[in-house]
Design a protein around this motif. Sequence first.
Motif, mmCIF file in Angstrom:
data_model
loop_
_atom_site.group_PDB
_atom_site.id
_atom_site.type_symbol
_atom_site.label_atom_id
_atom_site.label_comp_id
_atom_site.label_asym_id
_atom_site.label_seq_id
_atom_site.Cartn_x
_atom_site.Cartn_y
_atom_site.Cartn_z
ATOM 1 N N SER A 83 -80.048 -11.417 -2.167
ATOM 2 C CA SER A 83 -79.037 -11.606 -1.139
ATOM 3 C C SER A 83 -78.533 -10.254 -0.658
ATOM 4 C CB SER A 83 -77.878 -12.449 -1.683
ATOM 5 O OG SER A 83 -77.286 -11.786 -2.775
ATOM 6 N N PRO A 84 -78.221 -10.161 0.632
ATOM 7 C CA PRO A 84 -77.736 -8.885 1.136
ATOM 8 C C PRO A 84 -76.379 -8.542 0.537
ATOM 9 C CG PRO A 84 -77.574 -10.590 2.822
ATOM 10 C CD PRO A 84 -78.273 -11.187 1.647
ATOM 11 N N ALA A 85 -76.118 -7.246 0.433
ATOM 12 C CA ALA A 85 -74.836 -6.803 -0.112
ATOM 13 C C ALA A 85 -73.721 -7.183 0.854
ATOM 14 C CB ALA A 85 -74.865 -5.290 -0.310
ATOM 15 N N PRO A 86 -72.579 -7.629 0.331
ATOM 16 C CA PRO A 86 -71.474 -7.958 1.228
ATOM 17 C C PRO A 86 -71.000 -6.700 1.946
ATOM 18 C CG PRO A 86 -70.794 -8.110 -1.075
ATOM 19 C CD PRO A 86 -72.260 -7.846 -1.064
ATOM 20 N N TYR A 87 -70.667 -6.850 3.210
ATOM 21 C CA TYR A 87 -70.282 -5.696 4.026
ATOM 22 C C TYR A 87 -68.892 -5.209 3.641
ATOM 23 C CZ TYR A 87 -69.367 -2.733 8.032
ATOM 24 O OH TYR A 87 -69.066 -1.674 8.827
ATOM 25 N N ASP A 88 -68.780 -3.904 3.438
ATOM 26 C CA ASP A 88 -67.505 -3.258 3.141
ATOM 27 C C ASP A 88 -67.454 -1.981 3.967
ATOM 28 O OD1 ASP A 88 -65.237 -2.050 2.148
ATOM 29 O OD2 ASP A 88 -65.989 -1.822 0.100
ATOM 30 N N ARG A 89 -66.505 -1.863 4.860
ATOM 31 C CA ARG A 89 -66.391 -0.723 5.761
ATOM 32 C C ARG A 89 -66.333 0.609 5.019
ATOM 33 N NH1 ARG A 89 -61.482 -0.586 8.550
ATOM 34 N NH2 ARG A 89 -62.480 0.954 9.851
ATOM 35 N N HIS A 90 -65.882 0.594 3.785
ATOM 36 C CA HIS A 90 -65.708 1.837 3.024
ATOM 37 C C HIS A 90 -66.968 2.257 2.269
ATOM 38 C CE1 HIS A 90 -61.451 1.838 3.971
ATOM 39 N NE2 HIS A 90 -61.448 0.555 3.670
ATOM 40 N N PHE A 92 -70.315 1.244 3.516
ATOM 41 C CA PHE A 92 -71.473 1.160 4.392
ATOM 42 C C PHE A 92 -71.426 2.287 5.415
ATOM 43 C CE2 PHE A 92 -72.110 -2.788 2.431
ATOM 44 C CZ PHE A 92 -73.354 -3.287 2.786
ATOM 45 N N CYS A 93 -72.581 2.840 5.724
ATOM 46 C CA CYS A 93 -72.677 3.963 6.659
ATOM 47 C C CYS A 93 -72.313 3.518 8.075
ATOM 48 C CB CYS A 93 -74.093 4.530 6.648
ATOM 49 S SG CYS A 93 -74.328 5.907 7.787
ATOM 50 N N GLY A 94 -71.514 4.317 8.736
ATOM 51 C CA GLY A 94 -71.106 4.019 10.101
ATOM 52 C C GLY A 94 -72.179 4.327 11.121
ATOM 53 N N THR A 95 -73.234 5.030 10.735
ATOM 54 C CA THR A 95 -74.318 5.372 11.664
ATOM 55 C C THR A 95 -75.473 4.392 11.549
ATOM 56 O OG1 THR A 95 -73.713 7.698 11.500
ATOM 57 C CG2 THR A 95 -75.891 7.202 12.400
ATOM 58 N N SER A 115 -68.815 6.783 5.979
ATOM 59 C CA SER A 115 -68.520 5.350 5.939
ATOM 60 C C SER A 115 -68.040 4.878 7.310
ATOM 61 C CB SER A 115 -67.462 5.045 4.882
ATOM 62 O OG SER A 115 -66.197 5.515 5.307
ATOM 63 N N SER A 116 -68.171 3.585 7.532
ATOM 64 C CA SER A 116 -67.707 3.009 8.798
ATOM 65 C C SER A 116 -66.217 3.229 8.980
ATOM 66 C CB SER A 116 -68.007 1.503 8.839
ATOM 67 O OG SER A 116 -69.387 1.287 8.898
ATOM 68 N N ALA A 117 -65.465 3.097 7.900
ATOM 69 C CA ALA A 117 -64.011 3.294 7.981
ATOM 70 C C ALA A 117 -63.683 4.733 8.356
ATOM 71 C CB ALA A 117 -63.360 2.913 6.654
ATOM 72 N N ALA A 118 -64.370 5.707 7.733
ATOM 73 C CA ALA A 118 -64.120 7.119 8.037
ATOM 74 C C ALA A 118 -64.531 7.442 9.472
ATOM 75 C CB ALA A 118 -64.872 8.011 7.058
ATOM 76 N N ARG A 119 -65.650 6.894 9.915
ATOM 77 C CA ARG A 119 -66.097 7.126 11.289
ATOM 78 C C ARG A 119 -65.100 6.565 12.293
ATOM 79 N NH1 ARG A 119 -70.197 3.319 13.232
ATOM 80 N NH2 ARG A 119 -68.239 2.264 13.572
ATOM 81 N N ASP A 120 -64.623 5.342 12.046
ATOM 82 C CA ASP A 120 -63.649 4.727 12.951
ATOM 83 C C ASP A 120 -62.357 5.536 13.009
ATOM 84 O OD1 ASP A 120 -65.518 2.768 13.374
ATOM 85 O OD2 ASP A 120 -64.523 1.253 12.124
ATOM 86 N N ALA A 121 -61.925 6.050 11.866
ATOM 87 C CA ALA A 121 -60.703 6.867 11.829
ATOM 88 C C ALA A 121 -60.915 8.174 12.584
ATOM 89 C CB ALA A 121 -60.306 7.140 10.375
ATOM 90 N N ARG A 122 -62.095 8.794 12.408
ATOM 91 C CA ARG A 122 -62.393 10.042 13.104
ATOM 92 C C ARG A 122 -62.439 9.831 14.612
ATOM 93 N NH1 ARG A 122 -67.009 11.655 14.936
ATOM 94 N NH2 ARG A 122 -68.283 10.315 13.631
#
Length: 134
Positions: A83-90, A92-95, A115-122
């Motif tokens: 099963s795929p890993a559950p998505y976590d913004r912290h 998972f890669c934002g790219t 991370s997606s969270a760090a990218r969104d904040a940047r």
Amino acid sequence: MPVTDQWADRLVTLAQDLRPHGARRWDAPGILAHIRKVQHLALGDVVLAVTRAACDTTLDTPAAISNTRSSAWRERVAETTGSPAPYDRHTFCGTCGQPETRCRNNPHADHDYESSAARDARVAQARTARQETP
């Protein structure tokens, strides 16, 4: 459209080319003989059966092509590695959208992990800085 002689020859070549590494090789006359037994059926169905049979490493002969009750004539469910890993913004890669370990261990990656969270904040911080500049 039934399988013509021209299509049968093409399917023989396809079947030989699709045999996986390490699987027993099939001879052209044997493949053609089994295709001719089902050449009255729809071309698309025969193509799928030939493809499934040729890709099956457990089949030593092309006999499954002419047996419409074999696994070559049944649709397969896609094989998954779990099963795929559950998505976590912290984590998972934002790219590339991959989990952190997969992104960092990819030798062909064209980016550094963020991370997606760090990218969104940047991105949000850069947007705010642009808006504040007169």
